[in-house]
Design an enzyme around this catalytic site. Sequence first.
Site, PDB file in Angstrom:
ATOM      1  N   ASP A  95      37.221  45.859  43.965  1.00 27.25           N
ATOM      2  CA  ASP A  95      38.670  45.808  44.813  1.00 27.25           C
ATOM      3  C   ASP A  95      38.642  45.506  46.198  1.00 27.25           C
ATOM      4  O   ASP A  95      38.092  44.840  46.649  1.00 27.25           O
ATOM      5  CB  ASP A  95      39.496  47.121  44.210  1.00 27.25           C
ATOM      6  CG  ASP A  95      40.588  46.848  43.657  1.00 27.25           C
ATOM      7  OD1 ASP A  95      41.807  46.141  44.434  1.00 27.25           O
ATOM      8  OD2 ASP A  95      40.970  47.211  42.775  1.00 27.25           O
ATOM      9  N   HIS A 105      45.648  49.703  47.449  1.00 22.73           N
ATOM     10  CA  HIS A 105      44.720  49.331  45.641  1.00 22.73           C
ATOM     11  C   HIS A 105      43.506  49.929  45.529  1.00 22.73           C
ATOM     12  O   HIS A 105      43.493  50.777  44.197  1.00 22.73           O
ATOM     13  CB  HIS A 105      45.111  47.106  45.724  1.00 22.73           C
ATOM     14  CG  HIS A 105      45.579  47.233  44.180  1.00 22.73           C
ATOM     15  ND1 HIS A 105      44.310  47.054  43.385  1.00 22.73           N
ATOM     16  CD2 HIS A 105      45.921  46.408  43.519  1.00 22.73           C
ATOM     17  CE1 HIS A 105      43.965  46.014  42.329  1.00 22.73           C
ATOM     18  NE2 HIS A 105      45.632  46.317  42.518  1.00 22.73           N
ATOM     19  N   SER A 136      46.752  46.213  36.401  1.00 20.65           N
ATOM     20  CA  SER A 136      46.216  46.778  37.589  1.00 20.65           C
ATOM     21  C   SER A 136      46.142  48.442  37.309  1.00 20.65           C
ATOM     22  O   SER A 136      44.570  48.984  37.204  1.00 20.65           O
ATOM     23  CB  SER A 136      46.571  46.743  39.140  1.00 20.65           C
ATOM     24  OG  SER A 136      45.609  45.193  39.713  1.00 20.65           O
TER      25      SER A 136
END
Length: 496
Positions: free
Chosen positions: A118, A148, A362
């Site tokens: 990621d 994120h 996600s």
Amino acid sequence: MRRRPGNWARTLCAAAVLGGALLGPQASAGARPMATVAVTPPSPADSVPGDTMGQAGKPAPLTTTELKVECGTQFYLRPGGVPKDEPVSQKVLDLPAAWQANPGFGNRGAGQTIAVIDTGVARNPRIDVQPGGDYVSGSDGTEDCDGHGTVVAGIIAAKPSPDDGLVGVAPDAQILSIRQLSEHYQAKEQSGDKPPGSMSQQGYGLSATLAAAVVRAVQMKATVINISAAACTTAGSATGDEALGAAVRFAYEQGVVVVAAAGNLDSSNGCGTQNTAQSNPSASWNSLNTIVSPAWFSKYVLTVGWITKDGSPSSKTVYGPWVGVSAIGQDVLGFDPKTGAIVNTSGYDEQNKVYVGIQGTSFAAPYVSGLAALIKAKYPNWSARQVMNQIILTAHQPGTGRDDRVGAGLIDPVAALTAHFPDDVLNSDNPVLPNHVGSDQPQAFPTPQKPAGPPRLPRLVATVGTIVCLSALGIGLAISIPFRRRRRDDELPDLD
């Protein structure tokens, strides 16, 4: 437009979730009709390219990169303070019951390593994070400029705290952080359009480095790999993901479960054209607008769609025949990579006057990755196919059995850790989903018999015994009254 909060923010049961919205597929509202393309499901090479293997051993960007935008999380804490309650996305999974379904050392994921490929995962006292390398810049993988990856890792493996409602699906598992994507970096000499396989329209991240990261995760003994990223291309055009296909096949054949987000419908990330939603995968492959990678390598990847809190399939999931299962991907909790504090919003929607929760495929994918780790802990010798099928077969399905919006439906950790299926079903590339919605023909059911209840004899003995005891007490009390009066008279003083 959305605005960020001020500085104050920086320092169902399964039936309810399913609802009526899953009863059949439908095209997203407002979708533009387009000419669709028939696509053949991909067949990755059976060996990983040599240059990908080399990159796996020495993580680094393929070209010189530079920081274009100052590092800073995209997520914040909305007004009202840190939420003490579990988010619905977590609560509906009934994690305490899932942990109890596998009593023992690994019931909360101990012994499992989940690679989060990621934007990096920042070190945090509530996540066991190990560095895995960096394909964006020069860190060890534990720098997160975007926020994120840190949120994703928290959903998978956050340890509980009395101060908030966040706990990971597998809180005793270890996170292996490999940075492969960032919106804050760009290639130093970048110019013109991004090449096929680009995973970011504004930042840096390539399918080629994702392929190397997948191989590296396998080499570093990951048992599960979470990829909350997607590269979208127009159906029929070059995808540039040949090495990535070979990499996920390599992981699969090594017994590693690869979980990938289905991608979010968003023109700014290249995923701007929705596919029509159907129940028959063969029909879906014959009418596609958009290809999503690595999601479309569905034989080797378990792809996750996004369900909203009210049980509806999110129209922002990029639909496709590759969608395997779903989880709620809305209003999740996570950690800020800089401060370690709780975050739960991506900003304020001025038009609708609401704070926008952290949401997207996600953040649905890591719930499935955590579940895969729990299953691997219980069944360490299972293949990747067996783990994937166990999750698919125990999901709460729509009435059609599956569709392109949610796959087999909402995951059920308790069922996935307790249900048993024949070996031929668990090992099948196309497992037959059990029929949970009723039979084809009406069936007559006999009138239920009245429950017999407990045996009468013990109750009768207890009742008679109670009556006898009470009677004896009453008789004894009556007999004692004259004696008690005489005794009081004898005790009166002599006043003469």
